[in-house]
Scaffold this motif. Structure first.
Motif, short mmCIF file in Angstrom:
data_model
loop_
_atom_site.label_atom_id
_atom_site.label_comp_id
_atom_site.label_asym_id
_atom_site.label_seq_id
_atom_site.Cartn_x
_atom_site.Cartn_y
_atom_site.Cartn_z
N PHE A 87 4.68 -12.72 17.47
CA PHE A 87 4.74 -11.26 17.39
C PHE A 87 6.15 -10.75 17.09
N TYR A 88 7.16 -11.39 17.69
CA TYR A 88 8.54 -10.93 17.47
C TYR A 88 8.95 -11.12 16.01
N GLU A 89 8.58 -12.26 15.44
CA GLU A 89 8.89 -12.51 14.03
C GLU A 89 8.17 -11.51 13.13
N PHE A 90 6.94 -11.17 13.47
CA PHE A 90 6.18 -10.19 12.69
C PHE A 90 6.90 -8.84 12.70
N ARG A 91 7.35 -8.41 13.88
CA ARG A 91 8.02 -7.11 13.97
C ARG A 91 9.36 -7.13 13.24
N THR A 92 10.12 -8.21 13.37
CA THR A 92 11.43 -8.31 12.72
C THR A 92 11.30 -8.25 11.20
N LYS A 93 10.35 -9.00 10.66
CA LYS A 93 10.18 -9.04 9.21
C LYS A 93 9.56 -7.74 8.68
N LEU A 94 8.70 -7.13 9.49
CA LEU A 94 8.13 -5.83 9.08
C LEU A 94 9.23 -4.77 9.01
N LYS A 95 10.16 -4.82 9.96
CA LYS A 95 11.28 -3.87 9.97
C LYS A 95 12.14 -4.04 8.72
N ASN A 144 11.88 -0.97 1.46
CA ASN A 144 10.99 -0.13 0.64
C ASN A 144 11.01 1.34 1.05
N GLY A 145 11.91 1.71 1.94
CA GLY A 145 12.03 3.11 2.33
C GLY A 145 10.86 3.63 3.15
N ILE A 146 10.28 2.79 4.00
CA ILE A 146 9.15 3.18 4.85
C ILE A 146 9.65 3.34 6.28
N GLU A 147 9.23 4.39 6.94
CA GLU A 147 9.63 4.64 8.32
C GLU A 147 8.79 3.79 9.26
N LEU A 148 9.45 3.00 10.11
CA LEU A 148 8.75 2.17 11.08
C LEU A 148 8.83 2.84 12.45
N ARG A 149 7.68 3.22 12.97
CA ARG A 149 7.61 3.88 14.27
C ARG A 149 7.14 2.88 15.33
N VAL A 150 7.78 2.95 16.50
CA VAL A 150 7.44 2.05 17.60
C VAL A 150 7.00 2.89 18.79
N VAL A 151 5.76 2.68 19.24
CA VAL A 151 5.20 3.42 20.37
C VAL A 151 5.49 2.66 21.66
N THR A 156 0.83 -1.22 0.00
CA THR A 156 0.00 0.00 0.00
C THR A 156 0.86 1.26 0.00
N LYS A 157 2.18 1.10 0.21
CA LYS A 157 3.16 2.19 0.19
C LYS A 157 2.81 3.35 1.11
N PRO A 158 2.65 3.08 2.42
CA PRO A 158 2.39 4.18 3.35
C PRO A 158 3.67 4.96 3.62
N SER A 159 3.54 6.19 4.07
CA SER A 159 4.72 7.00 4.37
C SER A 159 5.39 6.53 5.67
N TYR A 160 4.59 5.96 6.57
CA TYR A 160 5.15 5.37 7.80
C TYR A 160 4.18 4.32 8.33
N ILE A 161 4.71 3.44 9.17
CA ILE A 161 3.90 2.41 9.83
C ILE A 161 4.20 2.49 11.33
N THR A 162 3.17 2.51 12.14
CA THR A 162 3.33 2.61 13.59
C THR A 162 2.81 1.33 14.24
N ILE A 163 3.63 0.74 15.10
CA ILE A 163 3.23 -0.44 15.87
C ILE A 163 3.54 -0.19 17.33
N GLU A 164 3.07 -1.08 18.18
CA GLU A 164 3.27 -0.95 19.62
C GLU A 164 4.38 -1.88 20.07
N ASP A 165 5.18 -1.42 21.04
CA ASP A 165 6.26 -2.23 21.60
C ASP A 165 5.66 -3.20 22.62
N LEU A 166 5.28 -4.38 22.16
CA LEU A 166 4.60 -5.35 23.03
C LEU A 166 5.58 -6.01 23.99
N ASN A 167 5.14 -6.24 25.21
CA ASN A 167 5.92 -6.96 26.21
C ASN A 167 5.59 -8.44 26.08
#
Length: 383
Positions: free
Chosen positions: A308-316, A322-329, A278-289
């Motif tokens: 969840f860890y594998e999802f975050r690693t591969k998303l990063k 693809n030059g997308i900024e990954l934000r972690v809350v 979808t080519k978003p300018s950034y993607i924001t996810i939560e820092d899950l414990n």
């Protein structure tokens, strides 16, 4: 830019023997390094680094113990890498980043055979085969997946692993940096959960693959095979035939575990690819414990199966490609409790409340409301 590729290989009988011997040696040396440092600690002596242990092992220990000469028969770079992994595990423990290193068990721990490019003839790749040091040319089952050397892509290093009696190679390839245009689309927020894998702020929902009929059927079959394996252990008698039957049953269980794991991994890969397209300018996810969530005995299995860890690693990795900024809350950000309409915080929100209802009249799905809040979060860290 470095990118990893993993595929299944079809080694010959001689190559399988070499791989098994090397992996067994790496496991032994890793455990020996952990045990040696533990013994030094008990005596009150100084900790031995990986480099010092490698020098002592090759120059003192093996010459003084002729029965351990088989250690030098294995690929030296793979053995040295196992010592470095042990040193890294100790370093992480000293920095309070992980628990004390565990010993690797035969047949249960995921030990790999490491290899690296030493000369121009090593790590060459053709359409259907790959040249691995000490093994020679090894055939690949999936042709054309790993980039060939003719394309100008260089393989830097790699590992060979065994899962459920199947052999895999994972290589790290240096590829040219691609020029990626700036994405002009709006950013998105992703709320990961147990009911559904991911709820995206653009309205897309990715279901929990573990609730599908296919996975449930395989898990039911897995429970049945595990009971069969348990009975074989309970009724086991000394004898070669009994041990062979146990090994056959154990292989059935391993293959089912591997098949279920592959289904989950494939679903995560496809979900991430669809999100990034979808080519978003950034993607924001939560820092899950995740480690804290795993302590809940009622939810630990569901949390582990979501990966969840594998999802975050591969998303990063996909965002970097693809030059997308990954934000972690931050994990304490109340994404589920904040009203996206008026900004009020509902402190008495329970986990069982699947619909978010605010006093201002705003009514929305709890997870979708959290995804919207993550998208619009102002405090975050760039991963």
């Amino acid at each position: 830019m470095l990118k990893s590729f993993k595929t299944e290989i079809n080694p010959t009988v001689e190559q399988k023997i070499k791989i098994n011997k090397t992996i067994g040696t790496c496991r032994y040396v890793y455990n020996f390094y952990l045990g040696h440092n533990k013994a030094l600690y008990d005596k009150g002596e100084k900790f031995m680094t990986g480099k010092s242990f490698s020098v002592w092992l090759n120059n003192e220990y093996v010459p003084d113990n002729p029965d351990k000469i088989w250690i030098k028969e294995a690929y030296s770079k793979a053995v040295k890498k196992s010592i470095e992994d042990g040193c890294t595990a100790f370093t992480r423990f000293f920095k309070h980043q992980s628990a004390f290193p565990n010993f690797k068990r035969k047949g249960k721990s995921d030990v790999k055979m490491y290899f690296v490019k030493n000369n121009p003839k090593d790590c060459r790749c053709e359409r259907h085969r790959l040249n691995i040091p000490t093994l020679g040319w090894v055939r690949m089952k999936e042709k054309g997946y790993i980039p060939t050397t003719k394309d100008g892509w260089k393989i830097k290093s790699g590992t060979v692993s065994i899962k459920a009696d199947r052999y895999y190679v994972s290589v790290l390839v240096e590829i040219p940096d691609a020029k990626i245009a700036n994405n002009s689309n709006d950013g998105i927020g992703i709320d990961l959960g147990l009911k559904d894998l991911a709820i995206v702020s653009n309205g897309k929902t990715y279901k929990n693959i573990n609730k599908s009929a296919r996975v449930k059927k395989l898990e039911k079959k897995l429970r049945r095979e595990q009971r069969g394996l348990s009975r074989k252990y309970e009724n086991s008698k000394k004898g070669e035939s009994t041990q062979k039957n146990i090994q056959k049953q154990k292989l059935k269980v391993q293959r089912l575990h591997h098949k279920i794991d592959n289904i989950r991994t494939d679903y995560i890969n496809k979900s991430i690819a669809e999100i990034v397209k979808t080519k978003p300018s950034y993607i924001t996810i939560e820092d899950l414990n995740v480690s804290g969530m795993m302590k809940n005995r009622h939810l630990s299995k569901a949390v582990a199966s979501q990966k969840f860890y594998e999802f975050r690693t591969k998303l990063k990795a996909k965002c970097d490609e693809n030059g997308i900024e990954l934000r972690v809350v931050d994990r304490w950000y109340p994404s589920s409790k904040v009203c996206h309409c008026c900004g009020a915080i509902k402190k008495d929100l329970k986990l069982s409340d699947r619909i978010y209802r605010c006093d201002c009249g705003y009514v929305e799905d709890r997870d979708f409301n959290a995804a919207l809040n993550l998208r619009d979060a102002l405090t975050y860290e760039v991963a």
